[in-house]
Design a protein around this motif. Structure first.
Motif, short mmCIF file in Angstrom:
data_model
loop_
_atom_site.label_atom_id
_atom_site.label_comp_id
_atom_site.label_asym_id
_atom_site.label_seq_id
_atom_site.Cartn_x
_atom_site.Cartn_y
_atom_site.Cartn_z
N VAL A 49 38.21 -8.75 35.35
CA VAL A 49 38.58 -7.35 35.17
C VAL A 49 39.51 -7.30 33.96
O VAL A 49 40.46 -8.07 33.88
N LEU A 50 39.22 -6.43 33.04
CA LEU A 50 40.06 -6.34 31.84
C LEU A 50 40.82 -5.03 31.81
O LEU A 50 40.40 -4.03 32.39
N PHE A 51 41.95 -5.07 31.15
CA PHE A 51 42.69 -3.84 30.91
C PHE A 51 41.90 -3.01 29.91
O PHE A 51 41.24 -3.55 29.02
N ASN A 72 44.23 -8.14 25.87
CA ASN A 72 43.69 -8.79 27.08
C ASN A 72 43.81 -10.31 27.01
O ASN A 72 44.03 -10.95 28.02
N TYR A 89 47.78 -10.98 27.24
CA TYR A 89 48.54 -10.34 28.31
C TYR A 89 49.30 -11.34 29.18
O TYR A 89 48.71 -12.29 29.69
N LYS A 119 51.26 -13.58 28.45
CA LYS A 119 51.63 -14.83 27.79
C LYS A 119 52.75 -14.50 26.81
O LYS A 119 52.53 -14.31 25.62
N ARG A 171 41.99 -16.34 27.18
CA ARG A 171 43.26 -16.23 27.93
C ARG A 171 43.66 -17.59 28.47
O ARG A 171 44.83 -17.99 28.43
N LYS A 229 46.81 -20.20 27.80
CA LYS A 229 47.65 -20.70 28.90
C LYS A 229 47.73 -22.23 28.84
O LYS A 229 48.74 -22.82 29.18
P1 ADP Z 1 48.29 -16.38 34.28
O1 ADP Z 1 46.99 -16.71 33.57
O2 ADP Z 1 49.49 -16.50 33.39
O3 ADP Z 1 48.43 -17.08 35.61
P2 ADP Z 1 47.15 -14.18 35.53
O4 ADP Z 1 45.81 -14.16 34.88
O5 ADP Z 1 47.24 -14.75 36.91
O6 ADP Z 1 48.20 -14.86 34.59
O7 ADP Z 1 47.69 -12.69 35.54
C1 ADP Z 1 48.92 -12.33 36.08
C2 ADP Z 1 48.75 -11.06 36.89
O8 ADP Z 1 48.15 -10.02 36.11
C3 ADP Z 1 47.85 -11.23 38.09
O9 ADP Z 1 48.41 -10.53 39.19
C4 ADP Z 1 46.53 -10.63 37.68
O10 ADP Z 1 45.87 -10.06 38.79
C5 ADP Z 1 46.92 -9.59 36.67
N1 ADP Z 1 45.93 -9.50 35.60
C6 ADP Z 1 45.71 -10.40 34.65
N2 ADP Z 1 44.77 -10.03 33.80
C7 ADP Z 1 44.35 -8.84 34.23
C8 ADP Z 1 43.37 -7.91 33.75
N3 ADP Z 1 42.64 -8.13 32.67
N4 ADP Z 1 43.20 -6.77 34.45
C9 ADP Z 1 43.94 -6.53 35.54
N5 ADP Z 1 44.89 -7.34 36.02
C10 ADP Z 1 45.09 -8.47 35.38
#
Ligand code: ADP
Ligand code: ADP
Length: 231
Positions: free
Chosen positions: A90-92, A99, A102, A104, A155, A159
């Motif tokens: 799911v993307l913003f 995206n 995000y 980071k 992404r 990370k």
């Molecule tokens: P990381 O890769 O640093 O562990 P995450 O991908 O787990 O980060 O994202 C952190 C939070 O943001 C999570 O709660 C995730 O559900 C939410 N999130 C991350 N990317 C998206 C996105 N593209 N759309 C909606 N929510 C997102």
């Protein structure tokens, strides 16, 4: 970091069904393991347990990372060590760069561009001399399934975790997209320990070890060549 071991792991979501039963295997540091098997065989459960989406009960065996029981690792450091590329991201509703970057904090535009390049998304990213834009540019919602997956790959590259959990999309993709995704996945998997729910023949064929799951157990295991020889 990055060696994974499942030691006699059994797990049930409820009393009636057994999702995993006596599963043992090792993922040596930096190697790739492909999980294959019919729907309901237990593939997703393996990934969920490693990410501690569910915890193993007492007597349900052990899951170790670098020899340490993951129950003794904080959720935070466990999740920092593991990157997840889901089947459908799911993307913003924002730019690709946003995206990718995000959450980071402190990611430079250069690092984001580099990740986009490795994920074969470079031609779609919109950058500006003073950084990347978070509002204008390509909108996440307009990306195809394959492009969304590559954003998720970028992404995860940013990370930079030692361990990867991948759930490959089953949906049919056109050949050019397929090639780009394969390349992006190769760039992501290289040098990391990975566990993939594999649907692509290329992923299965290139895995260091294939685990064939059936009714929550490992029915067969080996390299692609070894498994072909069994038929
Ligand atoms: P990381 O890769 O640093 O562990 P995450 O991908 O787990 O980060 O994202 C952190 C939070 O943001 C999570 O709660 C995730 O559900 C939410 N999130 C991350 N990317 C998206 C996105 N593209 N759309 C909606 N929510 C997102
Ligand atoms: P796969 O990923 O190979 O399709 P799963 O690991 O999802 O298989 O499922 C293994 C077994 O656990 C199946 O019998 C499935 O119905 C069951 N199962 C999976 N998720 C749940 C859940 N959230 N609640 C109850 N049972 C589940």
């Amino acid at each position: 970091a990055g060696e994974i071991e499942f030691d006699n792991v059994s797990f049930s979501y409820d009393k009636r069904t057994t999702a995993l039963s006596g599963v043992s295997f090792k993922v040596p540091k930096g190697s790739s393991v492909a999980l294959v098997g019919e729907s309901g065989a237990g593939k997703s459960t393996i990934l969920r347990l490693l990410y501690r989406f569910y915890d193993l009960p007492e007597g349900g065996g052990r899951i170790l990372i670098d020899g340490q029981d993951i129950r003794n690792v904080t959720q935070k450091s466990l999740r920092a060590a593991i990157g997840v590329v889901p089947q459908d991201s799911v993307l913003f509703n924002s730019s690709i760069a946003y995206n990718i970057g995000y959450g980071k904090f402190g990611s430079s535009p250069e690092a984001i561009e580099e990740a986009a390049k490795s994920a074969q998304m470079h031609d779609r990213i919109v950058t500006f001399p003073d950084g990347y834009d978070t509002k204008v540019g390509e909108r996440g919602v307009r990306l195809s399934g394959g492009e969304k997956q590559r954003v998720a790959i970028a992404r995860t590259l940013l990370k930079n975790p030692p361990i990867l959990l991948l759930d490959e999309a089953t949906s049919a993709l056109d050949t050019s997209t397929e090639k780009d995704i394969q390349k992006a996945l190769q760039n992501l998997v290289r040098g990391r320990s990975s566990l993939s729910i594999a649907h692509r023949l290329s992923t299965i064929a290139s895995a260091d070890l294939i685990l064939v799951l059936k009714d929550g157990q490992i029915a067969e295991q080996g390299t692609h060549t070894e498994l072909l020889a069994l038929d």
